[in-house]
Design an enzyme around this catalytic site. Structure first.
Site, short mmCIF file in Angstrom:
data_model
loop_
_atom_site.label_atom_id
_atom_site.label_comp_id
_atom_site.label_asym_id
_atom_site.label_seq_id
_atom_site.Cartn_x
_atom_site.Cartn_y
_atom_site.Cartn_z
N ASP A 1 0.85 -1.19 0.00
CA ASP A 1 0.00 0.00 0.00
C ASP A 1 0.89 1.23 0.00
O ASP A 1 2.09 1.15 0.19
CB ASP A 1 -1.00 0.00 1.17
CG ASP A 1 -0.36 -0.20 2.53
OD1 ASP A 1 0.87 -0.34 2.59
OD2 ASP A 1 -1.10 -0.21 3.52
N TYR B 1 2.92 4.76 0.77
CA TYR B 1 3.56 5.35 1.94
C TYR B 1 2.53 6.20 2.68
O TYR B 1 1.73 6.90 2.06
CB TYR B 1 4.73 6.23 1.52
CG TYR B 1 5.87 5.51 0.83
CD1 TYR B 1 6.57 4.48 1.47
CD2 TYR B 1 6.27 5.87 -0.46
CE1 TYR B 1 7.63 3.84 0.84
CE2 TYR B 1 7.33 5.23 -1.09
CZ TYR B 1 8.00 4.22 -0.44
OH TYR B 1 9.05 3.58 -1.06
N PHE C 1 6.57 2.14 -4.38
CA PHE C 1 7.94 2.40 -3.94
C PHE C 1 8.46 3.80 -4.27
O PHE C 1 9.55 4.17 -3.87
CB PHE C 1 8.93 1.35 -4.51
CG PHE C 1 8.66 -0.05 -4.04
CD1 PHE C 1 9.02 -0.45 -2.77
CD2 PHE C 1 8.02 -0.97 -4.88
CE1 PHE C 1 8.76 -1.74 -2.33
CE2 PHE C 1 7.77 -2.26 -4.43
CZ PHE C 1 8.14 -2.65 -3.16
#
Length: 221
Positions: free
Chosen positions: A65, A67, A78
């Protein structure tokens, strides 16, 4: 339900948009964004699809999921906005790229440049409440993103799926292994990487080797 998404993806995923689960999901997400700070910003929820149109997909990297810290999530797994400090998992990704390919460690943690080369940076869950990791799991996003993976597997040939960590590896049954390539390793998070399950996987050079066999340009990582 009208969803603003790239036209190729819209054609593939149209059946999902009128299902009860998806309508319930959108209602949940709208309420969450109205009542709480959530990430990414609304216009970036489907950014992975906007930056990597369906017909351009060559590689798929699956995250969990977004940040959940301020200003980090930009809708790509990412990835963070330019100028934002790199989270530990992204640091380890860049370190492995440097070791694997010799590419310099980049200042910019925004992975839009990968998406524009055909890397679908897909989170299994596309939204999250601030400071609450996993808060939007099991609300319907996983059903939707499973449909994305299954749709890619069924309609394309020769895609390369990078599945990092136990969660991502659970998606293998969605992929036709006779038509596509799957590379697996530990997750780039420090907990996994420091136990020796991430560094040395050489996934980035392996992807380019596989692309070369398909007469497809390499990814500039």
């Amino acid at each position: 339900m009208k969803v603003s998404i790239e036209s190729g993806w819209k054609s593939l995923l149209e059946p999902e948009f009128d299902t009860p689960y998806f309508n319930n999901l959108i209602s949940f997400v709208q309420k969450e964004y109205q009542e709480h700070q959530c990430y990414p910003k609304g216009s970036d929820i489907f950014a992975a699809f906007a930056h990597c149109p369906l017909h351009k997909v060559r590689v798929v990297i699956l995250g969990q999921d977004p940040y959940h810290g301020p200003g980090q999530a930009n809708g790509l797994s990412f990835s963070v906005h330019h100028g934002v400090r790199h989270p530990p998992s992204l640091v380890n990704i860049f370190r492995e790229i440097h070791t694997d390919t010799g590419a310099a460690y980049p200042e910019n943690g925004d992975l839009t440049r990968w998406a524009q080369q055909g890397v679908l940076l897909l989170n299994a869950v596309l939204t999250v409440r601030a400071a609450m990791a996993g808060s939007h799991r099991n609300k319907g996003w996983e059903t939707f993103t499973d449909a994305v993976i299954r749709g890619l597997s069924d309609t394309r040939e020769g895609l390369i799926f990078l599945l990092w960590g136990g969660y991502a590896k659970k998606k293998i049954p969605l992929i036709d292994l006779k038509r596509h390539h799957v590379l697996t390793s530990g997750h780039p998070s420090p907990l996994s990487a420091n136990r020796g399950h991430w560094f040395g996987n050489r996934h980035f050079s392996k992807v380019n080797d596989l692309l070369q066999l398909q007469n497809s340009p390499p990814i500039i990582w």
